[in-house]
Design a protein around this motif. Structure first.
Motif, short mmCIF file in Angstrom:
data_model
loop_
_atom_site.label_atom_id
_atom_site.label_comp_id
_atom_site.label_asym_id
_atom_site.label_seq_id
_atom_site.Cartn_x
_atom_site.Cartn_y
_atom_site.Cartn_z
N HIS B 27 0.84 -1.20 0.00
CA HIS B 27 0.00 0.00 0.00
C HIS B 27 0.87 1.25 0.00
CE1 HIS B 27 -3.72 -2.22 1.79
NE2 HIS B 27 -3.31 -2.69 0.64
N LEU B 30 2.17 1.90 -3.38
CA LEU B 30 1.13 2.44 -4.27
C LEU B 30 0.96 3.93 -4.02
CD1 LEU B 30 -1.60 -0.28 -4.45
CD2 LEU B 30 0.09 0.40 -6.12
N THR B 33 3.67 5.72 -5.70
CA THR B 33 3.39 5.86 -7.13
C THR B 33 2.45 7.03 -7.38
OG1 THR B 33 3.49 3.47 -7.19
CG2 THR B 33 2.74 4.56 -9.16
N LEU B 37 3.15 10.32 -9.65
CA LEU B 37 2.26 10.77 -10.71
C LEU B 37 1.87 12.22 -10.50
CD1 LEU B 37 -0.14 7.73 -11.20
CD2 LEU B 37 1.71 8.47 -12.67
N VAL B 56 6.69 9.83 -15.29
CA VAL B 56 5.73 8.73 -15.28
C VAL B 56 6.35 7.47 -15.85
CG1 VAL B 56 3.48 7.96 -16.07
CG2 VAL B 56 3.81 10.33 -15.43
N TYR B 59 9.99 6.64 -13.38
CA TYR B 59 9.79 6.42 -11.94
C TYR B 59 8.53 5.61 -11.67
CZ TYR B 59 13.60 9.51 -10.92
OH TYR B 59 14.84 10.05 -10.84
N ALA B 60 7.37 6.16 -12.09
CA ALA B 60 6.12 5.47 -11.75
C ALA B 60 5.97 4.18 -12.53
CB ALA B 60 4.95 6.40 -12.02
N GLY B 61 6.42 4.18 -13.81
CA GLY B 61 6.12 3.03 -14.66
C GLY B 61 7.14 1.92 -14.59
N MET B 64 9.07 1.86 -9.91
CA MET B 64 8.12 1.48 -8.86
C MET B 64 7.52 0.11 -9.12
SD MET B 64 8.50 3.69 -6.75
CE MET B 64 7.33 3.01 -5.61
N VAL B 65 7.34 -0.24 -10.41
CA VAL B 65 6.83 -1.58 -10.71
C VAL B 65 7.82 -2.62 -10.20
CG1 VAL B 65 6.20 -3.18 -12.53
CG2 VAL B 65 5.46 -0.84 -12.67
#
Lengths: 321, 177
Positions: B27, B30, B33, B37, B56, B59-61, B64-65
């Motif tokens: 959590h 998330l 992330t 964003l 995005v 970092y986020a895509g 973080m994945v």
């Protein structure tokens, strides 16, 4: 008409048409698979079995939407939303005609890559939150596959970006006035097509949900409309990849003048959707290590070489050199 | 654009607070992330669409994945959440919290005293980013490339395990021959 209302109308229209096409593809796929495999397919409900989609949809809406007791509820609900949202948002940057497009973003290609990389969350979170070993295995396979194929997908697109000199999808279509990019960028087109199949995890590369090994992979525990969202999300993914192939490599809405641009776009898009379905009908699934080594050992060097040669050619033939 | 900037900033701050106070590792990731964003949106409103896209994508895509992937593999259970809760005690956060509040007060004071730059907002196109990266900052790009190459080679070396594996049926065949 007020421009804001026109904009909202375009937005709603694009959303509705794309979701309808994606749902309709469920019927098209079953029917075309049947044709190619010498069967009849669904032909009982309505004319040519066309109402089968409706029947399926009604069924899926009224099914019990069960969340397992052992699942992480919030993440479990979030996961199917992510796949629908990321794919539907990407349709915003696609120029269907010079006039019909939701937003003319100057980082259109990057926006698509960003959204497709966020799509990986859907698979990862669905598998993790289900708290089921088959789901987890599917999620691990899916996320590794999507992360690696995103790399080649991005690099293969860069050839087009170098040739057009922009990330804007409108300008990329405009730049294809003399020649469609699938001729000079044939290698990039092939790599993008293969990576597109892997991103949407369609059949030759549907290892995350290989039903003979993993029940249904990352969405084993899903039922009702949440499963429906994964299901329609897959078809939306096919539609999206086809639309992007058309936009980037096949001149978008360009075509002879006897048909309006939007018709040309849809015709080209459906050709690629049918190729996707034909590949499902004809190709076997590779082993997982074959999939990974194929990606990293063949597609990555190929797409890097393609980018290098494209860049060199563009510089060499540039005016004023 | 101003309203969007403030909304995105508030989301980024709230999400980051949730990252720190969250007990469940996935959590928290998330929320991180979501925070990234939101930072992407902030970049976009400040006229750096290219940076927003990279934020995005990378970092986020991607990163973080991978984080979520690793935490997923560890499969930490309820016991871990209990342990995390015990670590997150009153004593642990009070001291740093007070210090941070002082710093925040200073930051707000500095912002109210100094006037914001009067330069109008200019949108930086991807071409301009590329020009400056491969122009004045070429050395930095090349150093980063060398660092990444070293990382890849190191990862390959660690990951490479010399082992001979025979398929169980093929091995029998070889033995019989």
């Amino acid at each position: 008409m007020n421009p804001i209302w026109a904009h909202i109308l375009t937005l709603v229209l694009v959303l509705l048409v794309m979701v309808t096409i994606a749902a309709g593809l469920i019927y098209v796929e079953r029917r075309m698979l049947a044709v190619w495999q010498d069967r009849l397919g669904p032909n009982r409900t309505g004319p040519f079995g066309l109402l089968q989609v409706l029947a399926d949809m009604i069924k899926i809406f009224f099914k019990e939407d069960w969340i397992p007791k052992f699942a992480d509820k919030r993440v479990f609900v979030l996961a199917p939303m992510i796949i629908m949202m990321t794919i539907l948002m990407t349709f915003a940057v696609i120029p269907f005609t010079p006039l019909i497009s939701v937003i003319n973003l100057n980082i259109g290609v990057l926006f698509f890559l960003a959204m497709s990389s966020l799509g990986a969350y859907s698979v990862v979170l669905a598998g993790w939150s289900s708290n089921n070993k088959y789901s987890l295995l599917g999620a691990i396979r899916g996320s590794a596959q999507m992360l690696s194929y995103e790399v080649f997908m991005g690099i293969s697109l860069m050839g087009v970006v170098v040739m057009a000199g922009t990330f804007n999808l409108h300008d990329i279509v405009m730049a294809q006035h003399s020649i469609w990019y699938f001729i000079p960028q044939f290698v990039g087109f092939i790599v993008f097509f293969i990576a597109g199949i892997a991103e949407t995890h369609r059949l030759p590369f549907d290892i995350p949900e290989a039903e003979s090994e993993l029940v249904a992979g990352y969405h084993s525990e899903y039922s009702g409309m949440k499963f429906g969202m994964f299901f329609v999300g897959e078809y939306l993914g096919i539609t999206l990849i086809s639309a992007l192939i058309v936009t980037l490599y096949f001149g978008g809405w360009r075509g002879p003048h006897f048909l309006p641009p939007v018709v040309w776009f849809l015709i080209k898009m459906f050709v690629f959707i049918l190729i996707f379905i034909l590949m499902r009908a004809s190709l076997p699934r590779p082993r997982y290590d074959q999939l990974m080594s194929y990606g990293w050992k063949i597609l990555l060097p190929l797409s890097l070489l393609n980018l290098l040669i494209t860049g060199a050619c563009v510089l060499y033939f540039a005016p004023g050199h | 654009m101003n309203v969007i900037f403030y909304i995105a900033s508030i989301i980024a701050i709230m999400a980051t607070i949730m990252v720190i106070t969250g007990r469940n590792a996935v959590h928290s990731l998330l929320f991180l992330t979501v925070s990234l964003l939101a930072v992407g949106v902030v970049f976009f409103t400040l006229g750096a669409p290219f940076m927003a896209a990279l934020e995005v994508i990378i970092y986020a895509g991607a990163i973080m994945v991978l984080f979520v992937f690793v935490v997923m593999m560890l499969n930490l259970g309820k016991a871990y959440e209990k342990m995390e809760e015990s670590w997150f005690s009153y004593k642990a956060w009070l001291g740093p919290g007070i210090l941070c509040v002082i710093l925040l007060g200073e930051l707000i004071y500095v912002f109210t005293v100094t006037k914001g730059s009067s330069q109008p907002l200019t949108v930086i196109t991807p071409q301009e980013v590329g020009m400056s990266l491969f122009g004045p900052y070429i050395l930095g790009v090349e150093l980063a490339a060398m660092l990444l190459m070293a990382g890849i080679i190191g990862a390959y070396h660690i990951g490479r395990k010399k082992q001979k594996e025979y398929h169980r049926f093929l091995q029998k065949e070889e033995e019989s021959v």
